[in-house]
Write a protein that holds these residues in place. Structure first.
Motif, PDB file in Angstrom:
ATOM      1  N   GLY A 300       0.645  -1.365   0.021  1.00 24.40           N
ATOM      2  CA  GLY A 300       0.241   0.218  -0.204  1.00 24.40           C
ATOM      3  C   GLY A 300       0.902   1.350  -0.221  1.00 24.40           C
ATOM      4  N   PRO A 301       1.869   1.592   0.869  1.00 22.57           N
ATOM      5  CA  PRO A 301       2.487   2.650   0.835  1.00 22.57           C
ATOM      6  C   PRO A 301       3.238   2.969  -0.543  1.00 22.57           C
ATOM      7  CG  PRO A 301       3.223   1.279   2.742  1.00 22.57           C
ATOM      8  CD  PRO A 301       2.273   0.455   2.092  1.00 22.57           C
ATOM      9  N   VAL A 302       3.849   1.975  -1.127  1.00 19.13           N
ATOM     10  CA  VAL A 302       4.412   2.015  -2.566  1.00 19.13           C
ATOM     11  C   VAL A 302       3.286   2.697  -3.613  1.00 19.13           C
ATOM     12  CG1 VAL A 302       5.761   0.790  -4.406  1.00 19.13           C
ATOM     13  CG2 VAL A 302       6.272   0.291  -2.141  1.00 19.13           C
ATOM     14  N   ALA A 303       2.075   1.865  -3.535  1.00 17.62           N
ATOM     15  CA  ALA A 303       1.142   2.447  -4.247  1.00 17.62           C
ATOM     16  C   ALA A 303       0.902   3.897  -4.228  1.00 17.62           C
ATOM     17  CB  ALA A 303      -0.185   1.733  -4.021  1.00 17.62           C
ATOM     18  N   ASP A 304       0.731   4.402  -2.843  1.00 13.77           N
ATOM     19  CA  ASP A 304       0.561   5.926  -2.262  1.00 13.77           C
ATOM     20  C   ASP A 304       1.814   6.423  -3.109  1.00 13.77           C
ATOM     21  OD1 ASP A 304      -1.753   5.176  -1.161  1.00 13.77           O
ATOM     22  OD2 ASP A 304      -0.834   5.024   0.819  1.00 13.77           O
ATOM     23  N   ASP A 305       3.012   6.192  -2.732  1.00  7.31           N
ATOM     24  CA  ASP A 305       4.251   7.135  -3.481  1.00  7.31           C
ATOM     25  C   ASP A 305       3.935   6.916  -5.078  1.00  7.31           C
ATOM     26  OD1 ASP A 305       5.123   7.127  -1.080  1.00  7.31           O
ATOM     27  OD2 ASP A 305       6.456   5.656  -1.229  1.00  7.31           O
ATOM     28  N   LEU A 306       3.457   5.772  -5.645  1.00  5.13           N
ATOM     29  CA  LEU A 306       3.495   5.883  -7.113  1.00  5.13           C
ATOM     30  C   LEU A 306       2.380   6.916  -7.598  1.00  5.13           C
ATOM     31  CD1 LEU A 306       3.596   2.026  -7.959  1.00  5.13           C
ATOM     32  CD2 LEU A 306       5.180   3.950  -8.722  1.00  5.13           C
ATOM     33  N   LEU A 307       1.096   6.835  -6.781  1.00  2.81           N
ATOM     34  CA  LEU A 307       0.176   7.740  -6.992  1.00  2.81           C
ATOM     35  C   LEU A 307       0.589   9.159  -6.960  1.00  2.81           C
ATOM     36  CD1 LEU A 307      -2.930   6.070  -5.518  1.00  2.81           C
ATOM     37  CD2 LEU A 307      -2.420   6.586  -7.789  1.00  2.81           C
ATOM     38  N   ALA A 308       1.533   9.410  -6.062  1.00  2.00           N
ATOM     39  CA  ALA A 308       1.895  10.974  -5.744  1.00  2.00           C
ATOM     40  C   ALA A 308       2.938  11.246  -6.817  1.00  2.00           C
ATOM     41  CB  ALA A 308       2.762  10.783  -4.268  1.00  2.00           C
ATOM     42  N   VAL A 309       3.728  10.326  -7.281  1.00  2.00           N
ATOM     43  CA  VAL A 309       4.422  11.013  -8.418  1.00  2.00           C
ATOM     44  C   VAL A 309       3.544  11.323  -9.612  1.00  2.00           C
ATOM     45  CG1 VAL A 309       6.116   9.844 -10.297  1.00  2.00           C
ATOM     46  CG2 VAL A 309       6.292   9.372  -7.738  1.00  2.00           C
ATOM     47  N   GLY A 310       2.662  10.389 -10.040  1.00  2.00           N
ATOM     48  CA  GLY A 310       1.549  10.763 -11.031  1.00  2.00           C
ATOM     49  C   GLY A 310       1.202  12.084 -11.061  1.00  2.00           C
ATOM     50  N   ARG A 311       0.667  12.340  -9.559  1.00  2.00           N
ATOM     51  CA  ARG A 311      -0.023  13.844  -9.322  1.00  2.00           C
ATOM     52  C   ARG A 311       0.907  14.687  -9.515  1.00  2.00           C
ATOM     53  NH1 ARG A 311      -2.779  10.844  -5.260  1.00  2.00           N
ATOM     54  NH2 ARG A 311      -1.345  11.587  -3.721  1.00  2.00           N
ATOM     55  N   ARG A 312       2.321  14.505  -9.160  1.00  2.00           N
ATOM     56  CA  ARG A 312       3.215  15.751  -9.051  1.00  2.00           C
ATOM     57  C   ARG A 312       3.399  15.935 -10.536  1.00  2.00           C
ATOM     58  NH1 ARG A 312       5.483  13.324  -4.707  1.00  2.00           N
ATOM     59  NH2 ARG A 312       6.817  12.240  -5.716  1.00  2.00           N
ATOM     60  N   HIS A 313       3.677  15.094 -11.388  1.00  2.00           N
ATOM     61  CA  HIS A 313       4.168  15.408 -12.612  1.00  2.00           C
ATOM     62  C   HIS A 313       3.260  15.212 -13.931  1.00  2.00           C
ATOM     63  CE1 HIS A 313       8.307  15.310 -11.132  1.00  2.00           C
ATOM     64  NE2 HIS A 313       7.946  14.244 -10.438  1.00  2.00           N
TER      65      HIS A 313
END
Length: 737
Positions: A300-313
């Motif tokens: 789950g934490p990695v999924a959140d990190d991946l989503l955050a990268v997608g939103r930032r960029h």
């Protein structure tokens, strides 16, 4: 070749071009972006029954095509958009060569969502290529090696123990498994003596030149940058993919799941490198959501990190391929009646969002719908327009920002798409289809890390909206107000002008059973306080079978000169008037001016009715001094489309003219501020409301002016003309006159 790869030897031709005469394959083609496809011009000629190398333009024709994928066989029509005829008289050609010979066609309907155009790569000598027969049969292919390529022509020789290239291969892709890309189009077989099986094709290099010269280069797929490592998200993704996740027990399963969702093949052994995976996530639109979906349950934490990268960029896609396809299947399964309600639900869910009208109305307003495309079998992309419109609407909603609520606690906001789905489920669907949409929504919300309480807030909002919409129209009192001069009986003296205005009043009630007249002395002049008292009494006489339903509405019928009479501020007189209640405070009060709609012989009445039907679908129009500095500009804005709702915030000396122009054009809902205050706070207050909530929103604002007049300084006026509710006959009060 990396771990991920396009389905090479197991794939089939992108497109079969079918002959008009007998429906048999005349050749093949290759998909391009935005529902276009590329083939040889001589294949189009052959499909039309013409001489294959005829150079003359065939005109505005369409040919039938058949698309083959592992999941679908799709049939459609494709219209000719670019014609580059065969040129046999160009200089420097051999006996078996010609230039040109390209055609671009555009499909008339949408494709299944999993179908994407292939990559392209320049042709080069010694490439091993594969060509397929136009029939699309999976086993009918020919393998060859490029023996010569000068950028204009590419020659390839058939391998031993492989099929020979025949005419029906023309226009099809030459696929390089090593490059995982198409490198050219099959064009012709050389008829020479001997055992050598040689054919030639148009390399990618010449395809780009020919289409650029024809002004059609924009139709070609955009090739990814040679070095994706320059992308600002690349480093972050590599770091995530090179971490503990790649060492976890389920990582192989995740990689295979992403490959399957993206329609890719993969090696049977090993794993993709972090660099290759990052490249995939940045070049495949839905690969990142697919990876998040695959790892959510175990990391789950990695999924959140991946989503955050997608939103930032700003990586654009919200849904994984599977989520996208499942939502489309459910929407396409809606009945025509339910599908027709989707625009209103989306507009109610996202009142502040800019929603292009074409996405909500479908262009011509058609309501045909042929159901879903799930599973195997044939999907006719020409069957109705809802599928294509839903796909475009989803694509637009995916790009909208989410909203937040107090329950979110820092979690991801609820995306606009999910909010819209809740409203569609609540207000448009039978119980079983609504439940299925809510289950889809809940699963996507979990994958995105949206807090359950936040989604429940949106579900509650949707339920309230649906219940309000199902209650039907609110009961109303219709009041015809006619100024009849001051109490003294007229004159032009100063004293007469200072006398309070008097009014003739006719009243009707409508509590669901139609209009019934209430007043019996309509010719008697009344003052403002007496008018308010009689209207309040009429409201009290309404039958309200559902006390929890919407408040009764007071609808004032006025002429064009009385649109800004401050009726909403009138107070009732008499012994029963204990509270200083203003007429526009306890109930929504709107004005209606049939006089303006009926100007010019009533030519705008049809526009008024049509605009009203689009109240929930059309984007609101705001008119201010910057957007419409003169009457011509106002007229242009109002008539550009069938706008149903206008807010006006112009200088006081222009306001009356702009308001009357909008009403005369048949706009049914017009809001302005008679206070003349620039950048009206009253207009701003109502701007974010759903159109059907405006009467109540204006009423609430009026109550605020009583509580905090220094803060709520506006004096809103709402013109409201419901084309679905009858007006009383406004003839003379005395039939003998």
């Amino acid at each position: 070749m990396g771990w991920f790869h396009a389905h090479g030897s197991s794939s089939r031709p992108a497109v079969s071009i079918l002959a008009k005469a007998d429906g048999r394959p005349a050749g093949a083609g290759v998909l391009l972006p935005r529902r276009h496809l590329l083939t040889c011009a001589h294949v189009v000629n052959s499909a039309l029954g013409k001489d294959m190398l005829a150079p003359d333009h065939p005109g505005p024709i369409a040919v039938s095509i058949r698309l083959h994928t592992p999941e679908h066989t799709v049939e459609a029509d494709a219209e000719l958009t670019v014609w580059i005829p065969p040129r046999t008289d160009d200089g420097g050609l051999g006996a078996f060569e010609w230039n040109g010979d390209l055609a671009v066609l555009r499909l008339t309907g949408a494709l299944p969502t999993a179908v994407e155009p292939p990559r392209w790569h320049p042709m080069a000598e010694r490439q091993l290529v594969r060509a397929w027969h136009g029939s699309g049969e999976p086993g009918v292919f020919a393998d060859a090696e490029v023996s010569e390529c000068d950028g204009r022509f590419g020659y390839f020789d058939g391998a031993e123990r492989t099929l020979d290239i025949e005419p029906a291969y023309s226009g099809g892709p030459l696929w390089s498994n090593e490059e995982s890309a198409v490198v050219g189009l099959v064009t012709a077989k050389l008829r020479v003596r001997g055992t050598l099986r040689r054919a030639w094709g148009i390399p990618w290099q010449r395809v780009t030149r020919e289409l650029d010269d024809a002004g059609a280069g924009h139709l070609l797929p955009r090739q990814p940058a040679e070095d994706i490592r320059d992308h600002p998200a690349y480093g972050e993704l590599v770091a995530l993919l090179d971490g503990p996740l790649a060492l976890s027990e389920g990582w192989t399963r995740c990689c295979r799941t992403v490959a399957r969702q993206c329609g890719l093949g993969h090696r049977a052994d090993g794993l993709p490198s972090a660099d290759e995976f990052a490249h995939l996530l940045l070049t495949r639109a839905r690969a990142l959501p697919a990876l998040v979906e695959a790892v959510r349950g175990t990391a789950g934490p990695v999924a959140d990190d991946l989503l955050a990268v997608g939103r930032r960029h700003g990586l654009p896609k919200l849904l994984s391929p599977g989520e996208h396809e499942r939502l489309l299947v459910q929407l396409r399964a809606l009945s025509a009646t339910a599908a027709a309600g989707v625009p209103g639900a989306v507009r109610a869910a996202l009142p502040l969002a800019a929603l292009p009208t074409a996405l909500l109305t479908g262009g011509d307003g058609g309501h045909g719908c042929d159901g879903g495309v799930g599973g195997h079998g044939r999907h006719d992309v020409n069957g109705g327009q809802h599928g294509e419109r839903f796909e475009a609407l989803i694509a637009h909603l995916e790009g909208l920002h989410g909203d937040s609520s107090p329950a979110d606690d820092g979690a991801m906001a609820v995306p606009g798409l999910l909010r819209a789905v809740e409203f569609v489920a609540a207000g448009c669907c039978p119980a079983d289809q609504g439940a299925a949409l809510r289950r889809w929504n809940a699963a996507v919300a979990r994958r995105l890390g949206v807090h359950d309480a936040a989604l429940m807030d949106r579900r509650h909002d949707a339920g309230q909206w649906a219940r309000s919409a199902s209650r039907g129209a609110a009961p109303r009192v219709v009041a015809k107000l006619d100024p009849c001069g001051p109490a003294s009986g007229g004159g032009t003296t100063t004293a007469a002008r200072e006398e309070p205005e008097r009014y003739r009043l006719r009243l009707w009630c409508d509590d669901g059973d139609g209009l019934r007249q209430m007043s019996d002395d309509s010719e008697r002049p009344r003052g403002a306080e007496e008018v308010a008292q009689e209207i309040f009494a009429a409201v009290g006489s309404l039958r309200r079978p559902d006390p929890s339903g919407p408040r009764p509405v007071i609808e004032l019928i006025v002429d064009r000169d009385a649109l800004e009479v401050p009726v909403d501020r009138w107070k009732a007189a008499g012994p029963g008037a204990v509270l200083p209640i203003r007429l526009g405070t306890p109930y929504p009060l709107v004005v209606n001016c049939p006089e303006l709609r009926e100007l010019n012989g009533g030519t705008m009445l049809d526009q008024w009715r049509e605009r009203w039907t689009r109240l929930d679908a059309e984007e609101p129009l705001h008119i201010d001094d910057a957007t419409a500095p003169d009457p011509e500009a106002v007229c242009g804005l109002v008539m550009e489309r069938l706008t149903a709702r206008v807010t006006i915030d112009v200088a006081a000396h222009r306001r009356t003219g702009v308001v009357q122009m909008c009403l005369a054009a048949g706009v049914p809902v017009v809001l302005w501020d008679r206070s003349g205050e620039p950048e009206s706070p009253a207009v701003r207050h109502a701007a974010g409301m759903n159109a059907r909530e405006l009467p109540e929103a204006v009423r609430i604002y009026r109550t605020k002016t009583m509580q905090r007049p220094e803060e709520y300084t506006g004096r809103p006026v709402l013109a409201w003309a419901d084309a679905g509710r009858a007006l009383p006959r406004l003839d003379l009060a005395d039939p003998t006159e």
